[in-house]
Design an enzyme around this catalytic site. Sequence first.
Site, PDB file in Angstrom:
ATOM      1  N   GLY A   1      -3.509   5.167  -7.937  1.00  0.00           N
ATOM      2  CA  GLY A   1      -3.004   4.474  -8.252  1.00  0.00           C
ATOM      3  C   GLY A   1      -3.526   4.409  -9.676  1.00  0.00           C
ATOM      4  O   GLY A   1      -4.105   3.849 -10.229  1.00  0.00           O
TER       5      GLY A   1
ATOM      6  N   THR B   1      -9.970   1.075  -9.148  1.00  0.00           N
ATOM      7  CA  THR B   1      -9.165   0.961  -8.312  1.00  0.00           C
ATOM      8  C   THR B   1      -8.927  -0.618  -9.152  1.00  0.00           C
ATOM      9  O   THR B   1     -10.009  -1.844  -9.065  1.00  0.00           O
ATOM     10  CB  THR B   1      -9.600   0.556  -7.340  1.00  0.00           C
ATOM     11  OG1 THR B   1      -8.535  -0.230  -6.207  1.00  0.00           O
ATOM     12  CG2 THR B   1     -10.969   0.112  -7.197  1.00  0.00           C
ATOM     13  N   VAL B   2      -8.064  -2.086  -8.983  1.00  0.00           N
ATOM     14  CA  VAL B   2      -7.585  -2.422  -9.051  1.00  0.00           C
ATOM     15  C   VAL B   2      -8.266  -3.669  -8.553  1.00  0.00           C
ATOM     16  O   VAL B   2      -8.249  -4.968  -8.414  1.00  0.00           O
ATOM     17  CB  VAL B   2      -5.839  -2.974  -9.343  1.00  0.00           C
ATOM     18  CG1 VAL B   2      -5.156  -2.492 -10.345  1.00  0.00           C
ATOM     19  CG2 VAL B   2      -5.093  -2.734  -7.781  1.00  0.00           C
ATOM     20  N   ASP B   3      -8.893  -3.096  -7.063  1.00  0.00           N
ATOM     21  CA  ASP B   3      -8.887  -4.121  -5.825  1.00  0.00           C
ATOM     22  C   ASP B   3     -10.728  -4.731  -6.304  1.00  0.00           C
ATOM     23  O   ASP B   3     -10.271  -5.371  -5.580  1.00  0.00           O
ATOM     24  CB  ASP B   3      -8.733  -2.901  -4.528  1.00  0.00           C
ATOM     25  CG  ASP B   3      -7.155  -2.616  -4.163  1.00  0.00           C
ATOM     26  OD1 ASP B   3      -6.980  -4.214  -4.142  1.00  0.00           O
ATOM     27  OD2 ASP B   3      -6.891  -1.400  -4.092  1.00  0.00           O
TER      28      ASP B   3
ATOM     29  N   MET C   1      -1.450  -7.132  -3.579  1.00  0.00           N
ATOM     30  CA  MET C   1      -2.755  -5.953  -3.349  1.00  0.00           C
ATOM     31  C   MET C   1      -3.963  -6.757  -2.346  1.00  0.00           C
ATOM     32  O   MET C   1      -4.232  -7.998  -2.911  1.00  0.00           O
ATOM     33  CB  MET C   1      -2.711  -5.004  -4.089  1.00  0.00           C
ATOM     34  CG  MET C   1      -1.199  -3.849  -4.316  1.00  0.00           C
ATOM     35  SD  MET C   1      -1.110  -2.787  -5.521  1.00  0.00           S
ATOM     36  CE  MET C   1      -2.870  -1.782  -4.497  1.00  0.00           C
ATOM     37  N   GLY C   2      -4.235  -5.465  -1.376  1.00  0.00           N
ATOM     38  CA  GLY C   2      -5.236  -6.502  -1.799  1.00  0.00           C
ATOM     39  C   GLY C   2      -5.481  -6.357   0.081  1.00  0.00           C
ATOM     40  O   GLY C   2      -5.105  -7.273   0.669  1.00  0.00           O
ATOM     41  N   ARG C   3      -5.751  -5.377   1.114  1.00  0.00           N
ATOM     42  CA  ARG C   3      -6.259  -4.234   2.128  1.00  0.00           C
ATOM     43  C   ARG C   3      -7.356  -5.016   2.516  1.00  0.00           C
ATOM     44  O   ARG C   3      -7.014  -5.996   4.319  1.00  0.00           O
ATOM     45  CB  ARG C   3      -6.089  -3.985   2.970  1.00  0.00           C
ATOM     46  CG  ARG C   3      -5.955  -2.780   4.061  1.00  0.00           C
ATOM     47  CD  ARG C   3      -6.591  -2.018   4.356  1.00  0.00           C
ATOM     48  NE  ARG C   3      -5.186  -0.689   3.211  1.00  0.00           N
ATOM     49  CZ  ARG C   3      -3.868  -0.354   3.434  1.00  0.00           C
ATOM     50  NH1 ARG C   3      -3.540  -0.763   5.087  1.00  0.00           N
ATOM     51  NH2 ARG C   3      -3.201   0.320   2.716  1.00  0.00           N
TER      52      ARG C   3
ATOM     53  N   GLU D   1      -1.648  -8.982   1.099  1.00  0.00           N
ATOM     54  CA  GLU D   1      -1.318  -8.112   2.045  1.00  0.00           C
ATOM     55  C   GLU D   1      -2.229  -7.938   3.400  1.00  0.00           C
ATOM     56  O   GLU D   1      -1.535  -7.375   4.310  1.00  0.00           O
ATOM     57  CB  GLU D   1      -0.932  -6.909   1.517  1.00  0.00           C
ATOM     58  CG  GLU D   1      -2.195  -6.468   1.078  1.00  0.00           C
ATOM     59  CD  GLU D   1      -1.704  -3.942   1.085  1.00  0.00           C
ATOM     60  OE1 GLU D   1      -1.108  -3.908   0.969  1.00  0.00           O
ATOM     61  OE2 GLU D   1      -2.809  -3.806  -0.406  1.00  0.00           O
TER      62      GLU D   1
END
Length: 281
Positions: free
Chosen positions: A12, A141-143, A189-191, A246
């Site tokens: 992404g 990544t944004v994470d 987001m954020g698994r 999430e």
Amino acid sequence: MPKNAFYAQSGGVTAVINASACGVIETARNHPDKIGKIYAGRNGIIGALSEDLIDTSLESDAAIAALRHTPAGAFGSCRYKLKGLDKNKVEYERLMEVFKAHNIGYFFYNGGGDSADTCHKVSQLSETMGFPIQAIHVPKTVDNDLPITDNCPGFGSVAKYIAVSTREASFDVASMAKTSTKVFVIEVMGRHAGWIAAAGGLASSADMEIPIVILFPEVPFAEDRFLDLVKAKVNRHGYCTVVVSEGVRNPDGKFLAEAGGKDAFGHSQLGGVGPIIASLI
């Protein structure tokens, strides 16, 4: 003659992925004795497999500098997982064939955790097949969850977005709370990492206190404690905003929103935890 470089974007895209591309290309241009041409793969690693390469040397310095302020992925991105060498040797042989044809000695892959994994596989492959390539992962990544990485460039963009969205949504709820909705739930987001959820807390400040409850993937979800906290904030302020990651899990370690399937990278597909939290409230 110096070896050429291959650069590609993966996963992404973020608001700053092109700024990273600019950094790679401009730095390479400053060292022509070390790196020759910089080829960009169209649509990530697929560009290498299909030999669809963009010769960035044909672009002016001004055009490359403009990448710093260009949104999306200038060269096209992809979500494509390279399997292990033992499972798909033909694909790797094709990759090496293209790299050899274009005298590629440097591989820059700009993406998140799975992109770093691809970069690692290419590094291992170059040793196995006797064609040395310096493989370098460029974080994106944004994470903000990549190991051995101080800060992922994409995180700042999503932190700002979530903080602003949480504040604006809270204002909306506060203005209607007397006779309408009292709790707003925003799913982010954020698994496995709660950096993005934590950014929701930036919506509240010393000059503007906003009642916020944040649910982190690192902290097991305790339903009773959560509902008591939401109720207390509504009783005190008249409303409350919930920022939920999430990847929030039950005490047994299972995702609250696990849908049962797997994505292309083998990760559990999450079915949307926001509605689940809303229904509990």
